[in-house]
Design an enzyme around this catalytic site. Sequence first.
Site, PDB file in Angstrom:
ATOM      1  N   GLU A  62       0.503  -1.486   0.138  1.00  0.00           N
ATOM      2  CA  GLU A  62       0.212   0.656  -0.084  1.00  0.00           C
ATOM      3  C   GLU A  62       0.568   1.216  -0.092  1.00  0.00           C
ATOM      4  O   GLU A  62       2.032   1.564   0.680  1.00  0.00           O
ATOM      5  CB  GLU A  62      -1.075   0.019   1.277  1.00  0.00           C
ATOM      6  CG  GLU A  62      -2.434  -1.017   0.953  1.00  0.00           C
ATOM      7  CD  GLU A  62      -2.821  -0.691   2.975  1.00  0.00           C
ATOM      8  OE1 GLU A  62      -3.134  -0.356   3.301  1.00  0.00           O
ATOM      9  OE2 GLU A  62      -3.862  -1.918   2.687  1.00  0.00           O
TER      10      GLU A  62
ATOM     11  N   LYS B 284      -5.850   2.360 -44.035  1.00  0.00           N
ATOM     12  CA  LYS B 284      -5.674   1.236 -44.269  1.00  0.00           C
ATOM     13  C   LYS B 284      -6.188   0.353 -45.822  1.00  0.00           C
ATOM     14  O   LYS B 284      -7.665   0.736 -44.995  1.00  0.00           O
ATOM     15  CB  LYS B 284      -5.292   0.356 -42.784  1.00  0.00           C
ATOM     16  CG  LYS B 284      -5.114  -0.979 -42.477  1.00  0.00           C
ATOM     17  CD  LYS B 284      -4.739  -1.309 -42.066  1.00  0.00           C
ATOM     18  CE  LYS B 284      -4.762  -0.970 -40.229  1.00  0.00           C
ATOM     19  NZ  LYS B 284      -5.196  -1.628 -38.684  1.00  0.00           N
TER      20      LYS B 284
ATOM     21  N   GLN C  49     -10.297   3.779 -22.524  1.00  0.00           N
ATOM     22  CA  GLN C  49     -11.591   3.807 -22.273  1.00  0.00           C
ATOM     23  C   GLN C  49     -12.652   4.687 -21.838  1.00  0.00           C
ATOM     24  O   GLN C  49     -13.144   5.061 -20.521  1.00  0.00           O
ATOM     25  CB  GLN C  49     -11.573   2.591 -20.944  1.00  0.00           C
ATOM     26  CG  GLN C  49     -13.331   1.309 -20.316  1.00  0.00           C
ATOM     27  CD  GLN C  49     -13.054   0.863 -21.431  1.00  0.00           C
ATOM     28  OE1 GLN C  49     -11.789  -0.056 -22.249  1.00  0.00           O
ATOM     29  NE2 GLN C  49     -14.331   0.032 -21.710  1.00  0.00           N
TER      30      GLN C  49
END
Length: 291
Positions: free
Chosen positions: A36, A188, A95
């Site tokens: 911790e 691409k 995210q």
Amino acid sequence: MIVVPGEKAQELAYRVSKLAGCKLLRTEFKRFPDGELYIRVLDNEAIDNEDVVFIQSQRDQNDAVVESILMSDILRDEGARSVTLVASYLAYTRQDKKFNPGEPISIRVLAKVYSQLFDRVITINPHETHIKSFFEVPFICGSAVKELASYVKDRLNNPVVLSPDTGAIELAREAAEVIGCDYDYLEKTRITPTEIKVAPKNLHVEGRDVLIVDDIISTGGTVATAIKMLKEQGAGDVIVACVHPVLIGDALNKLYTSGASEVIGTDTFPSPVSKVSVDKVIWELLRESGF
Ligand code: R5P
């Protein structure tokens, strides 16, 4: 204003405090035997009634998130008038939506937490800028692309700036403006089920030096493929510039063995290619915020 460094941003915090001409507080970072975090501000008496800027890097994501929570508790408790989080590299920004059902929107929940703890949050080139809407306090973003472009400007011959995809085209535009050259993005195209081609959408690279600009290089896979293809298309030197050189495992070697002549990044966290400092960008953002 006074500056407090996070464990992994001690050099950057020092540089910003020098630019600001303000006090840099002494700190202690340790681990308890079970792992911790233990943090302490040794100059705690200097905090009372001050505008405190906590400068940290979130490259070691989970520790940094906890460090920011613990630090806000110290600074509030010691009577800071305001507390600003400067996260040179802000973790969990990739995210930024649900890609699959059952996932969290990680940066949204962290933005909620930071909004409770800090008066404002400042960062450099977050992966997506729409994350601003997740914050309930001012969320201020700067860009280090001009600094990266200035660093390589004089080394490029008949240059063109390319982003690896449409998402980073704005970064390519920013760099091209500094260098005074064309910019484009790499497209691409699937030639056969097993073969892809990566080439600039509108320009040709034959006989030209290329600067590839991206916000993050992680595994290096995206850019390594691009370098190989650009070399096949007759490009001269290919220099790779990224703001956040995450460079996992053999990523750097992958870029050089694919044909990069140089890889440069910033010091949003220390890395072997952190040749450009974001100190002035951060100081400018702080000044614009009223410091
Ligand atoms: C993606 O949109 C980012 O801008 C980077 O291009 C990506 O994170 C790079 O990942 P990697 O280095 O693993 O190919």
